[in-house]
Design a protein around this motif. Structure first.
Motif, PDB file in Angstrom:
ATOM      1  N   ILE A  97      -3.257   2.579  -6.979  1.00  0.00           N
ATOM      2  CA  ILE A  97      -3.326   1.792  -5.751  1.00  0.00           C
ATOM      3  C   ILE A  97      -3.222   2.863  -4.636  1.00  0.00           C
ATOM      4  CG2 ILE A  97      -2.285   0.411  -3.790  1.00  0.00           C
ATOM      5  CD1 ILE A  97      -1.321  -1.463  -6.051  1.00  0.00           C
ATOM      6  N   SER A  98      -4.142   3.490  -3.888  1.00  0.00           N
ATOM      7  CA  SER A  98      -4.242   4.515  -3.025  1.00  0.00           C
ATOM      8  C   SER A  98      -3.551   4.089  -1.947  1.00  0.00           C
ATOM      9  CB  SER A  98      -5.736   5.210  -2.932  1.00  0.00           C
ATOM     10  OG  SER A  98      -6.404   4.383  -2.342  1.00  0.00           O
ATOM     11  N   ASP A  99      -2.541   4.887  -1.672  1.00  0.00           N
ATOM     12  CA  ASP A  99      -1.601   4.612  -0.309  1.00  0.00           C
ATOM     13  C   ASP A  99      -2.209   5.409   0.825  1.00  0.00           C
ATOM     14  OD1 ASP A  99       0.023   3.734   1.445  1.00  0.00           O
ATOM     15  OD2 ASP A  99       1.992   4.449   0.592  1.00  0.00           O
ATOM     16  N   ALA A 108       3.807  10.034  -0.460  1.00  0.00           N
ATOM     17  CA  ALA A 108       2.989   9.514  -1.774  1.00  0.00           C
ATOM     18  C   ALA A 108       3.821   8.629  -2.502  1.00  0.00           C
ATOM     19  CB  ALA A 108       2.816  10.730  -2.553  1.00  0.00           C
ATOM     20  N   GLU A 109       3.126   7.721  -3.029  1.00  0.00           N
ATOM     21  CA  GLU A 109       3.764   6.443  -3.882  1.00  0.00           C
ATOM     22  C   GLU A 109       3.010   6.557  -5.017  1.00  0.00           C
ATOM     23  OE1 GLU A 109       6.111   4.639  -2.634  1.00  0.00           O
ATOM     24  OE2 GLU A 109       6.219   5.022  -0.594  1.00  0.00           O
ATOM     25  N   ARG A 110       3.941   6.135  -6.113  1.00  0.00           N
ATOM     26  CA  ARG A 110       3.521   5.861  -7.558  1.00  0.00           C
ATOM     27  C   ARG A 110       2.398   4.925  -7.677  1.00  0.00           C
ATOM     28  NH1 ARG A 110       8.437   4.423 -11.243  1.00  0.00           N
ATOM     29  NH2 ARG A 110       9.461   5.834  -9.872  1.00  0.00           N
ATOM     30  N   VAL A 266      -1.517  -9.908  -4.718  1.00  0.00           N
ATOM     31  CA  VAL A 266      -1.113  -8.894  -5.724  1.00  0.00           C
ATOM     32  C   VAL A 266       0.543  -8.628  -5.412  1.00  0.00           C
ATOM     33  CG1 VAL A 266      -1.491  -6.686  -6.766  1.00  0.00           C
ATOM     34  CG2 VAL A 266      -3.247  -7.996  -6.416  1.00  0.00           C
ATOM     35  N   MET A 267       0.598  -8.143  -3.972  1.00  0.00           N
ATOM     36  CA  MET A 267       2.035  -7.696  -3.490  1.00  0.00           C
ATOM     37  C   MET A 267       2.940  -8.851  -3.786  1.00  0.00           C
ATOM     38  SD  MET A 267       3.273  -6.712   0.182  1.00  0.00           S
ATOM     39  CE  MET A 267       3.794  -8.322   0.589  1.00  0.00           C
ATOM     40  N   GLU A 268       2.633 -10.031  -3.582  1.00  0.00           N
ATOM     41  CA  GLU A 268       3.648 -11.129  -3.890  1.00  0.00           C
ATOM     42  C   GLU A 268       4.104 -11.175  -5.397  1.00  0.00           C
ATOM     43  OE1 GLU A 268       1.094 -14.261  -2.310  1.00  0.00           O
ATOM     44  OE2 GLU A 268       1.379 -13.476  -0.182  1.00  0.00           O
ATOM     45  N   LEU A 290       9.026  -1.805  -6.892  1.00  0.00           N
ATOM     46  CA  LEU A 290       9.060  -1.613  -5.301  1.00  0.00           C
ATOM     47  C   LEU A 290       8.337  -0.590  -4.697  1.00  0.00           C
ATOM     48  CD1 LEU A 290      10.745  -2.097  -3.032  1.00  0.00           C
ATOM     49  CD2 LEU A 290      12.422  -0.334  -3.407  1.00  0.00           C
ATOM     50  N   ASP A 291       8.231   0.524  -5.704  1.00  0.00           N
ATOM     51  CA  ASP A 291       7.016   1.665  -5.024  1.00  0.00           C
ATOM     52  C   ASP A 291       5.793   1.047  -4.979  1.00  0.00           C
ATOM     53  OD1 ASP A 291       8.876   3.635  -5.379  1.00  0.00           O
ATOM     54  OD2 ASP A 291       8.422   4.430  -7.319  1.00  0.00           O
ATOM     55  N   ALA A 292       5.270   0.048  -5.995  1.00  0.00           N
ATOM     56  CA  ALA A 292       4.052  -0.419  -5.939  1.00  0.00           C
ATOM     57  C   ALA A 292       3.899  -1.403  -4.586  1.00  0.00           C
ATOM     58  CB  ALA A 292       3.538  -1.225  -7.219  1.00  0.00           C
ATOM     59  N   ALA A 293       4.980  -2.093  -4.521  1.00  0.00           N
ATOM     60  CA  ALA A 293       4.744  -3.156  -3.382  1.00  0.00           C
ATOM     61  C   ALA A 293       4.685  -2.339  -2.019  1.00  0.00           C
ATOM     62  CB  ALA A 293       5.997  -4.032  -3.614  1.00  0.00           C
ATOM     63  N   ILE A 294       5.461  -1.396  -1.810  1.00  0.00           N
ATOM     64  CA  ILE A 294       5.650  -0.601  -0.574  1.00  0.00           C
ATOM     65  C   ILE A 294       4.093   0.042  -0.405  1.00  0.00           C
ATOM     66  CG2 ILE A 294       6.542   1.419   0.718  1.00  0.00           C
ATOM     67  CD1 ILE A 294       9.227   0.338  -0.578  1.00  0.00           C
TER      68      ILE A 294
END
Length: 593
Positions: A97-99, A108-110, A266-268, A290-294
């Motif tokens: 998921i490109s943030d 930068a997020e994982r 997806v976030m939910e 948490l990294d992915a959700a943020i």
């Protein structure tokens, strides 16, 4: 005659099996140096010509049997963790998921894992298969209504019961303060979301409910181990289904601009999976979620001031009907977005304590959970975008924000110390602003009479019980924040009057709470105060948690108790010790939700 045939065909039991299998009374294939049974369980395989000294048929053998049993359980948990992470990470090289919003800010997020393209052997349970077109009937019609082959799949009936258990017991346990007014739609959106196209959310929910039910059924007693095993199998099946569906959902976002509605679904699911991992006490997996959700939240909402516009864009023309006018309840998408966003901000703040860093969504707080209300809230003002954490977690917005501010101050202190440029005067000056805010807030809460809509309600289900008053709940959290702040300013000094007095007051408040699961919503303040409590108070903390019976193992209370036990065992702790170290004392980071 049949018995004679049985005797003739029976194999003579081998006497060369490993002693581990003999101890466990299991058949051994006698492979060396490790038999297949021990290799599969990843436990020590004891073999040889002479018996080990613990194979005495007495106390030593019994003690060794208990040790091996514990080892089997521990390794089973680790195997599940590895399998789980492999499922999530297997497609990371292909999809992330490109943030973009965070990238502009230099963060930068994982990346999050993509879907496996192979067909799931259990995909018929969810009503769809990978690589095929969706069925004519919605997937939830198969699950909730049985479908054409319901008799061949009896587990579907069990799933319906687990879904109902989640609505009746698990959800109120995890979110006891979330009692939205009927004029904003109540909690009906939860059932609607479970019956929607969000299959991963459904499977994760069933997993949570089966685990919850197993804990109540077992109540910590060994005679129900068979029931626990059955529930464990159901949990594993549902979790694997949920993970596969989540991977498919993440994969569907690849290579295109993320639609807010799809991205939020997806976030939910990711946040629900995070909550599941915390409830199960599964080590560091929550960080990945948490990294992915943020990252996904930032991509969906790159500018905080676009929050209200995004909410309005999630309106549904079917329900609630437009002719309701300004009194229309939130649609399912709007209600779910509000609920999971509030919990994401909440988790972000508490995780910042554990990770020793400022909240990553700090820039969103003033727009989404402002500390000061611009207008008085009423059930009819549905169009208002800002969230009130009282509705979701029983806390004032500013209470959550001040905990995040303390985490930021702690992070600043550590950075300055490492650079050799820490000014104690500046540290104390910054800290005093927060101390004044906390003490002033406690006084205001204790002297003010809260309006009816902010009063905690009694949940009339037998497992749960009465909730603490609104004032008591916020006071306990603010006391814990004050304890946390004083350790940042003065170091780990349990005997310091500024710390010991607040710890004593918090212990009394916690101990006087009504019976039931309300303690689960106070796991973080309970842990902070408990770690600094004097030795004579240890029994009170153990007693508070023990009141819950089997449910003491559900949610964050188990980890909170483990943290406290470790902190007590290491007394006296050095003055340089801090709350963040407590949250990592078990060898892995813990977020207490």
């Amino acid at each position: 005659m049949s018995s004679i045939k049985h005797l003739l065909s029976a194999k003579v039991r081998s006497q060369s099996g490993c002693f581990t299998c003999r101890l466990r009374r299991k058949k051994c294939d006698e492979r060396r140096p490790v038999c297949s049974g021990c290799a599969a369980l990843e436990i020590t395989c004891h073999f040889g010509d002479s018996k080990p000294d613990w194979m005495d048929g007495g106390p030593k053998q019994k003690e060794m049997a208990e040790f091996v049993k514990t080892q089997v359980k521990k390794q089973a948990s680790q195997r599940r963790d590895r399998k789980y992470l492999e499922m999530l990470e297997m497609g990371t090289r292909k999809v992330s998921i490109s943030d973009q919003g965070a990238g502009k800010a230099g963060d930068a997020e994982r990346g999050y894992a993509s879907a496996s393209t192979r067909e799931s052997p259990n995909s018929h349970v969810s009503g769809s298969t990978a690589g095929t077109s969706p069925p004519e009937m919605p997937w939830h019609s198969h699950v909730f209504n049985g479908g054409p082959d319901a008799q061949a799949e009896p587990d579907r009936s069990a799933d319906i019961h687990y879904a109902c258990m989640y609505l009746d017991y698990v959800f109120p346990h995890l979110f006891p303060h979330y009692r939205p007014h009927i004029l904003v739609g109540g909690r009906g959106w939860v059932l609607d979301a479970l019956q929607s196209s969000n299959k991963s959310l459904y499977h994760i929910t069933v997993s949570l409910a089966s685990y919850y039910f197993a804990l109540i059924l077992n109540n910590g007693e060994p005679e129900h181990e068979e029931c626990m095993r059955g529930m464990n199998e159901n949990l594993q099946t549902q979790m694997e289904l949920g993970l596969r569906e989540l991977q498919r959902e993440v994969s569907s976002l690849r290579g295109r601009e993320t639609d807010a509605r799809e991205g939020l679904v997806v976030m939910e699911s990711i946040i629900q999976l995070l909550i599941f991992e915390v409830a199960m006490g599964d080590r560091d997996n929550w960080k990945l979620h948490l990294d992915a959700a943020i990252a996904l939240f930032r991509q969906i909402l790159p500018n905080p001031d676009g929050w209200e516009d995004m909410l309005r864009g999630l309106a549904n023309s079917r329900w609630p009907p437009p002719d309701m006018g300004m009194r229309r309840p939130w649609s399912t998408s709007q209600a779910a977005c509000r609920f999971f966003t509030a919990n994401l901000l909440y988790i972000d703040v508490l995780s910042s304590v554990t990770l020793g860093c400022p909240p990553r969504l700090f820039g969103y707080q003033n727009d989404i959970i402002p500390s000061c209300k611009a207008t008085e809230w009423s059930p009819c003002t549905v169009g208002e975008g800002p969230l009130r954490m009282e509705e979701f977690r029983g806390l004032h917005n500013w209470v959550l924000q001040v905990i995040g501010d303390i985490a930021s101050l702690h992070s600043w202190k550590k950075a300055q110390s490492l650079a050799g440029s820490l000014s104690i005067n500046e540290l104390l000056s910054r800290g005093q602003v927060l101390i004044d805010a906390i003490k002033g807030g406690i006084m205001a809460i204790q002297t003010a009479c809260p309006p009816p809509d902010t009063m905690a309600t009694v949940i009339s289900v037998p497992v749960l019980g009465e909730q603490p008053s609104y004032a008591t709940h916020n006071t306990i959290w603010l006391n814990a924040a004050l304890i946390y702040l004083n350790t940042v300013l003065a170091g780990w000094q349990p005997s310091c009057p500024e710390i010991s007095a607040v710890v004593s007051s918090t212990t009394d408040l916690l101990y006087s709470l009504p019976g039931g699961t309300c303690l689960g919503a106070l796991a973080w303040p309970l842990c902070v105060a408990g770690c600094l409590a004097p030795p004579e108070e240890e029994c009170r903390y153990r007693g508070m948690v023990a009141r819950l019976g089997g449910l003491r193992l559900f949610g964050s209370l188990k980890e909170a108790m483990n943290i406290m036990e470790q902190a007590w065992a290491r007394r006296p702790l050095d003055e340089s010790w801090d709350v963040a170290q407590c949250m990592n004392i078990l060898g892995h980071g813990v977020v207490l939700l």
